[in-house]
Design a protein around this motif. Structure first.
Motif, PDB file in Angstrom:
ATOM      1  N   HIS A   1       0.842  -1.205   0.000  1.00 53.89           N
ATOM      2  CA  HIS A   1       0.000   0.000   0.000  1.00 53.89           C
ATOM      3  C   HIS A   1       0.871   1.247   0.000  1.00 53.89           C
ATOM      4  N   PRO A   2       1.005   1.948  -1.168  1.00 50.97           N
ATOM      5  CA  PRO A   2       1.777   3.200  -1.194  1.00 50.97           C
ATOM      6  C   PRO A   2       1.038   4.313  -0.460  1.00 50.97           C
ATOM      7  N   ILE A   3       1.782   5.304  -0.010  1.00 46.26           N
ATOM      8  CA  ILE A   3       1.176   6.428   0.696  1.00 46.26           C
ATOM      9  C   ILE A   3       0.429   7.299  -0.309  1.00 46.26           C
ATOM     10  N   VAL A   4      -0.835   7.572  -0.022  1.00 53.61           N
ATOM     11  CA  VAL A   4      -1.681   8.377  -0.894  1.00 53.61           C
ATOM     12  C   VAL A   4      -2.085   9.643  -0.164  1.00 53.61           C
ATOM     13  N   GLY A   5      -1.957  10.781  -0.833  1.00 53.29           N
ATOM     14  CA  GLY A   5      -2.371  12.039  -0.240  1.00 53.29           C
ATOM     15  C   GLY A   5      -1.296  12.698   0.624  1.00 53.29           C
TER      16      GLY A   5
END
Length: 442
Positions: free
Chosen positions: A438-442
């Motif tokens: 899960h890549p960092i979003v936002g």
């Protein structure tokens, strides 16, 4: 060989062939009112605008083209509307056929979609609906023009037919230089036109569903429910915002009576959804109203209909996805149904690529002209959404920018449906899956 026979490519090539034929016909001396051959760009731009049911023009349709030329244009946007309704519906059935049998049967039970045996009757039903609606609207307009404006029967009939066919196909082409501004306060003209626009742009799958289950809304398909609810919200929202934004504008609604203000605001909201007619001066609208038009034109109407844009269901699916994410739900749901992951991915793809086309078109035209950015954006979205509304700059654009608009019209009309079909038919399950991260979003 297989690639050349891909159904989405077949649709694009078919429309391209009709555009070429239309261009050649419009270049004939007999097509122009002055008996001179039209320039290639003029003929090609008009043919693309007609086939792609857009409505943008570089010359006045009523005065530049002869009666023969106007008939060619009418037949071109009749094909553009009827052809896309039929082909888009058939492509939808083809996508349905590509599912495995069990998945397909479950989908039909849940969505009440067209069955596999309906393919042969699709074109016939679309033809009946198209000709029936056009005949009805043409009759109403002809009677009004003859008895209300004292036009001779032949002129009234031709104007009524041309505008009825143009309205149902969401083409927006008019034989009047000022579109329908001369009828701004006439509900007997604008109401039939609005009716044709909405019915033509709502999409054949919705019309089919309503035909079979009109009194049983609980069993309407999710597509029908999303399209109808989205249509109502956009029409009402556009009507209210345009009414408020133009209420005191002396160049649009300011000098009108209350009834005429309500009628013109309603017509503007309906027409912005890819129809292209106008009963008020688009170039005189406030910047707020232009912004509302950006939004309405880009979304467009229903799938497998005569409307353009990225389509209501595309935006509706993305809104539902955002709502589900905000609520922390793993499934995207609406009306007791779960939206498939593939539909969500396809909606994101269509929206992103559509936005990219608008941005690219805007940058190209801005590079070649000094026209204000907001007017260029309006023109580009109108072309991509196959709307046809303009602030009045189309004929003033340099040839390179006009060619860019033709590409946008073609991409907006044919590209969205072929893209969606290609995504659906090209989908396949991989025999393996990579580890999840899960890549960092936002």
């Amino acid at each position: 060989m297989k690639a050349s026979l891909h159904p989405s490519r077949t649709v694009a090539l078919l429309f391209l062939a009709v555009i070429v034929i239309g261009t050649l016909l419009l270049m004939l001396p007999h097509s122009s009112a002055d008996g001179q051959s039209a320039a290639l760009l003029t003929a090609a731009f008009t043919a693309v605008s007609a086939v792609c049911v857009t409505g943008l023009v570089v010359v006045d349709t009523g005065s530049y083209w002869s009666t023969f030329g106007q008939w060619v244009i009418l037949l071109l946007f009749q094909f553009g509307g009827f052809g896309m309704m039929t082909l888009a519906t058939l492509l939808g059935l083809m996508v349905n056929r590509s599912f495995r049998l069990r998945t397909k049967l479950v989908a039909q039970v849940e969505s009440h979609s067209l069955g596999l045996g309906d393919i042969a009757s699709v074109a016939k039903l679309v033809l009946v609906v198209t000709l029936g609606m056009e005949a009805l609207i043409a009759t109403l307009l002809t009677l009004r023009l003859h008895f209300g404006y004292h036009l001779p029967w032949d002129e009234a009939a031709w104007s009524g037919l041309f505008h009825a066919v143009s309205a149902f196909n969401n083409a927006g082409l008019s034989i009047h230089a000022d579109s329908l501004m001369g009828y701004a306060g006439d509900s007997l003209i604008l109401t039939p036109v609005m009716t044709a626009i909405v019915i033509g742009g709502i999409g054949f799958p919705v019309l089919q569903d309503l035909r079979n289950r009109l009194r049983d809304p609980r069993h309407w398909s999710l597509h029908t429910k999303l399209t109808l609810s989205g249509t109502v919200l956009l029409l009402l929202g556009g009507f209210l915002v345009l009414l408020l934004a133009e209420w005191s504008n002396p160049r649009t609604l300011g000098a009108m009576t209350l009834d005429d203000k309500l009628l013109s605001a309603a017509f503007a909201s309906v027409s912005a959804r890819t129809a292209g007619f106008n009963s008020i001066d688009i170039g005189a609208l406030t910047h707020e109203s232009w912004a509302v038009h950006y939004f309405l034109m880009f979304i467009g109407g229903g799938s497998a209909g005569t409307a353009g844009g990225v389509k209501i269901t595309t935006v509706a699916v993305l809104v539902l996805l955002v709502v589900a994410e905000i609520r922390g739900r793993s499934d995207t749901e609406a009306f007791g149904r779960r939206v498939s992951d593939s539909a969500q991915r396809q909606a994101i793809t269509v929206l992103v690529l559509g936005s990219a086309m608008v941005v690219l078109g805007t940058l190209v035209i801005l590079r070649n002209t000094e026209i204000p950015t907001d007017q260029v954006i309006f023109e580009v979205i109108s072309a991509f959404g196959t709307v046809g509304l303009s602030t009045g700059i189309t004929a003033d654009l340099p040839p390179s920018s006009q060619w860019m608009l033709t590409l946008l019209m073609f991409a907006g009309r044919v590209g969205t449906i072929t893209l969606a079909t290609s995504l659906a038919l090209g989908e396949h399950r991989m025999p393996y899956r990579y580890p999840e991260e899960h890549p960092i979003v936002g």
